[in-house]
Design an enzyme around this catalytic site. Structure first.
Site, PDB file in Angstrom:
ATOM      1  N   ASP A   1     -27.588  22.313 -23.088  1.00 55.81           N
ATOM      2  CA  ASP A   1     -28.264  21.537 -22.053  1.00 55.81           C
ATOM      3  C   ASP A   1     -28.874  22.461 -20.998  1.00 55.81           C
ATOM      4  O   ASP A   1     -28.816  23.690 -21.112  1.00 55.81           O
ATOM      5  CB  ASP A   1     -27.322  20.491 -21.435  1.00 55.81           C
ATOM      6  CG  ASP A   1     -26.123  21.098 -20.697  1.00 55.81           C
ATOM      7  OD1 ASP A   1     -26.161  22.285 -20.327  1.00 55.81           O
ATOM      8  OD2 ASP A   1     -25.139  20.366 -20.477  1.00 55.81           O
TER       9      ASP A   1
ATOM     10  N   GLU B   1     -26.848  25.160 -19.685  1.00 55.21           N
ATOM     11  CA  GLU B   1     -26.422  26.115 -20.710  1.00 55.21           C
ATOM     12  C   GLU B   1     -24.998  25.845 -21.178  1.00 55.21           C
ATOM     13  O   GLU B   1     -24.198  26.749 -21.401  1.00 55.21           O
ATOM     14  CB  GLU B   1     -26.610  27.548 -20.194  1.00 55.21           C
ATOM     15  CG  GLU B   1     -27.974  27.684 -19.519  1.00 55.21           C
ATOM     16  CD  GLU B   1     -28.510  29.090 -19.433  1.00 55.21           C
ATOM     17  OE1 GLU B   1     -27.776  29.941 -18.948  1.00 55.21           O
ATOM     18  OE2 GLU B   1     -29.672  29.297 -19.834  1.00 55.21           O
TER      19      GLU B   1
ATOM     20  N   GLU C   1     -28.527  29.601  -4.860  1.00 54.83           N
ATOM     21  CA  GLU C   1     -28.416  28.646  -5.963  1.00 54.83           C
ATOM     22  C   GLU C   1     -27.585  27.449  -5.541  1.00 54.83           C
ATOM     23  O   GLU C   1     -27.967  26.303  -5.767  1.00 54.83           O
ATOM     24  CB  GLU C   1     -27.790  29.326  -7.175  1.00 54.83           C
ATOM     25  CG  GLU C   1     -27.665  28.426  -8.387  1.00 54.83           C
ATOM     26  CD  GLU C   1     -27.185  29.197  -9.613  1.00 54.83           C
ATOM     27  OE1 GLU C   1     -27.927  29.217 -10.614  1.00 54.83           O
ATOM     28  OE2 GLU C   1     -26.089  29.779  -9.561  1.00 54.83           O
TER      29      GLU C   1
END
Length: 380
Positions: A160, A163, A334
């Site tokens: 996905d 990962e 992130e």
């Protein structure tokens, strides 16, 4: 600090001379270019009017796909012969900044299809926003290779967008396949690209029908789909829970309309399970990566949806939160780890890979897109 202008600077400063975008310059594991990240980054550059940067990326993808495109016919031969496909038989999800395959980590999940669908969607958006239809002529061959590849592999289990879970099919990844087929079909209908033997409108509808049949449970979209095996048909996997990437079914890929009841109920689940009050958006409830923090890019993604459905107050709160997370250097990370879902998992990841990636170019890109959505709505 002007977070918007700084985000553009961060992206331009971290674009390689080849045209690729490094995922994060300060995080060794991310010293590569992912087609997924890069396509959103290029789209952000298009939204910011930095068309030269975006075009350089699309051309880099084109060269990279052509360099490795011979794999596609080999995949067909494997499938026709009933042979399995190995992890390096596929087109990879990430490349070096020069467009070479990454072979240093034998455990990496190379088979991820979402970047290829997203590249096609973003390329067509580039043509729409920049008016540079001539670029398509130069990229006809990599476009053809990509369409052929997606047509062959979209129903094969793969990793996905996070990962993970290579044993399943994934709603998000399939929305990108729909968008890839659908976007290039639009170019064909405008006479900007020749027919290539694949009935793209029909293929897009086939993917959509597959999702509506196998990716819905209890009135909501599900993250994972159990693939067809032996005589058993595919089926939804409701225990996977909701995932913030499911926003993509409506924004930007348009598989379903913004006001579709499935979209509304899926967004409601994301708000209930993954949106921290006064904060950002988590990936999914069982996330343990760096403890499972709030992701900048997903917060911007939900805000992107809010603007399109007219929920402006909600959007303003999210963009304010994102801007408050910028470092003194103007970097957006992130994820933010002040309120993690699984705090016991933060330190092990810190010891393994060091501090959370910052800047993450995909975070800056989604903020740019979100900012421009608000601006176009007349609110900036």
């Amino acid at each position: 600090m002007d977070c918007y202008r700084r985000s553009i600077e961060v992206i331009l400063q971290n674009q390689h001379s080849s045209g690729s975008y490094v995922a994060s310059p300060n995080f060794p594991t991310y010293h590569y270019c992912w087609l997924r990240d890069g396509s959103f980054i290029a789209h952000a550059m298009d939204r910011a009017g930095e068309f030269t940067s975006a075009e350089a990326f699309y051309r880099w993808v084109g060269r990279t796909i052509q360099k490795h495109g011979n794999k596609v016919e080999e995949i067909k031969q494997h499938l026709d012969s009933g042979l399995s496909i190995g992890k390096d038989d596929v087109l990879h999800t990430r490349y070096t900044l020069d467009g070479e395959e990454v072979m240093v980590d034998s455990a990496w999940g190379n088979f991820q299809i979402d970047g290829y669908g997203t590249w096609l969607w973003a390329l067509v958006e580039h043509v729409r926003l920049s008016g540079n239809a001539a670029l398509i002529n130069d990229l006809i061959e990599p476009i053809r290779i990509t369409l052929r590849y997606l047509d062959l592999v979209w129903q094969i289990p793969n990793y996905d967008c996070w990962e993970e879970h290579p044993e399943y099919l994934h709603l998000y990844s399939l929305t990108t396949v729909f968008a890839g087929f659908n976007s290039i079909a639009c170019l064909q209908e405008k006479g900007l690209i020749p027919e290539n033997g694949i009935p793209l409108r029909k293929k897009a509808e086939q993917v959509k029908e597959f999702l509506l049949k196998y990716a819905v449970f209890d009135g909501k979209m599900v993250k994972h789909i159990w693939p067809a095996r032996n005589a058993e048909p595919p089926k939804p996997i409701p225990q996977s829970g909701v995932d913030a990437s499911l926003i993509g079914v409506a924004v930007p890929y348009g598989v379903l309309a913004l006001d579709d009841v499935l979209v509304r109920k899926t967004i409601q689940s994301i708000e209930a399970d993954l949106l921290r009050p006064g904060g950002g958006v988590y990936r999914y409830k069982a996330d343990v990566y760096y403890g499972g923090g709030e992701w900048i890019l997903l917060t911007a993604w939900l805000g992107w949806y809010y603007v399109q459905v007219g929920e402006i107050d909600k959007a303003k709160k999210l963009i304010g939160w994102i801007e408050s997370q910028a470092s003194t250097e103007g970097f957006l990370p992130e994820q933010v780890n002040d309120f993690t879902l699984s705090p016991e998992h933060y330190e092990p990841w810190l010891k393994k890979w060091g501090p959370v990636a910052s800047p993450l170019l995909w975070s800056h890109a989604m903020y740019i897109i979100f900012f421009n959505e608000i601006k176009q709505a007349g609110l900036k």
